[in-house]
Design an enzyme around this catalytic site. Sequence first.
Site, PDB file in Angstrom:
ATOM      1  CE  LYS A  89      -2.124   2.810   3.464  1.00 59.49           C
ATOM      2  NZ  LYS A  89      -0.894   3.360   4.026  1.00 59.49           N
ATOM      3  CG  ASN A  90       2.587   2.718   3.181  1.00 63.87           C
ATOM      4  OD1 ASN A  90       1.427   3.068   2.914  1.00 63.87           O
ATOM      5  ND2 ASN A  90       3.017   2.559   4.419  1.00 63.87           N
TER       6      ASN A  90
ATOM      7  CB  CYS B 259      -4.343   7.164   9.445  1.00 62.00           C
ATOM      8  SG  CYS B 259      -5.011   5.710   8.651  1.00 62.00           S
TER       9      CYS B 259
ATOM     10  NE  ARG C 231       0.180  10.940   8.337  1.00 57.91           N
ATOM     11  CZ  ARG C 231      -0.166   9.888   7.608  1.00 57.91           C
ATOM     12  NH1 ARG C 231      -1.343   9.365   7.718  1.00 57.91           N
ATOM     13  NH2 ARG C 231       0.687   9.385   6.740  1.00 57.91           N
TER      14      ARG C 231
ATOM     15  CG  ASP D  30       2.915   1.831   9.229  1.00 57.43           C
ATOM     16  OD1 ASP D  30       1.893   2.487   9.398  1.00 57.43           O
ATOM     17  OD2 ASP D  30       3.921   2.285   8.650  1.00 57.43           O
TER      18      ASP D  30
ATOM     19  NE  ARG E 152      -6.731   5.389   3.535  1.00 62.20           N
ATOM     20  CZ  ARG E 152      -5.775   5.913   4.270  1.00 62.20           C
ATOM     21  NH1 ARG E 152      -5.981   6.268   5.499  1.00 62.20           N
ATOM     22  NH2 ARG E 152      -4.577   6.116   3.752  1.00 62.20           N
TER      23      ARG E 152
END
Length: 440
Positions: A23-24, A121, A126, A311, A419
Amino acid sequence: MATLLTIQGGKPLQGRVRVRGAKNLVPKAMVASLLGSEPSELRNIPEIRDVEIVTSLLAIHGVKVDHDLEAGSLTMDPRETRNATYSEIDTHAGDSRIPILFCGPLMHKNGEAFIPDLGGCRIGDRPIDYHLEVLRNFGAVVDKQPSGIRISAPKGLLGAKLELPYPSVGATEQVLLTAVLAEGITELKNAAVEPEIHDLIQILQQMGAIISVNTDRTIRIEGVERLSGYRHRAIPDRNESASWASAALVTQGDIYVEGAAQRDLTAFLNTYRKIGGEFEVYDDGIRFWHGGGALQPLVLETDVHPGFMTDWQQPMVVALTQAAGVSIVHETVYENRFGFTHALQRMGASIQLHRECLGSNPCRFGQRNFLHSAVISGPSKLHGADIDVPDLRGGFSHLIAALAAEGTSRVTGIEVINRGYEKFLDKLTGLGADVELSER
Ligand code: EPU
């Protein structure tokens, strides 16, 4: 109507799951296709919401995207790239943080970019200050407006000497995606060197970029005039792999994670072994299981690569609630990534949060008002609870806590988990979990 997931806990998860592209990485690789003069092809694509969001963002900028779900591949044709209208972009406000990475490619292609209010998120402030600062150094003009940021390059983008205050993954990607077509040489000190960054560099190199990475976290990019397309298979999602590995540990189960790659999980596997998890590495994946007996407490600090990833922290905290003794977890990447522990406390876990840096190294958040260290005492008997998913990783860790707990949990907000976790409900069912979806 809200979707409700009812989980009956107490069954070990057993069986096999397949993990696909990270995903990243995948959304960033999709953005990179904008830089090319020819179509690109990306394989090993997971069916997750973030891929849908970036597909839609590319489409409004004129990139033709074809997602073959069966084959798990994407082709992206950027030959008719155009500027999107304000209303087209605004519909994506709050969806994801990926739009910020469109800045460099759009400025190269169209002379300007507009970035709506970002999402992602809620795990800390952020901010995007590093992104804007590096873009200004390339010669971009940043105009902050109430609805978003307009950014342009009236005199073109020029290579620059840059140094990040912290090895940010996103800001490093920003530099890569901008520098490859900027005029001259860019040098980035204190860059992030996560495996997903290396994969993006390989993609850009295939497209014709000239990029070298030194052992001291310095990346050097020689700008070129034109880039072609690429054909690439995305690296597997190491965060999803670590999540399933933790699920095996927490539920005293046994899960074969097809696609998990040892190379990208070194720090995780060391910790997994120390706490009492077992694993066996195969050519196409890794088998993870609970080694029997009591789990061991430990002291853990999250860090940038090659450290223990932020994570991986949340599912590992759930495992530590089952360890016999006191564990300490110091979160050094995000200032506010322990919000998910409140639900664990309601489920019976003993977790105290502290403002001090409780690890061996003081971090950026020490002496400030952030609850970024956790003391976990175990083992605690977990019981079911009503949970509202707070964020992606926190949400997944709530699921595995509920699966290990005695009794029933009722979980809302599970859409957030889509997601980043492909078909997670099908996977849970396949592993023997007692889960049921309903509308209420
Ligand atoms: N930061 C700033 N200013 C900036 C950019 C970052 O202060 O302009 C700070 C952040 O607030 C944070 C630290 O720098 O405290 C690191 O942030 P980074 O930029 O590295 O994170 P990111 O690129 O926004 C990606 C992943 C995250 C992952 C981090 C760290 C994506 C889409 N997201 O975020 O993944 O935790 O790197 O590895 O790639 C997740 O998958 O759940 C997730 C949050």
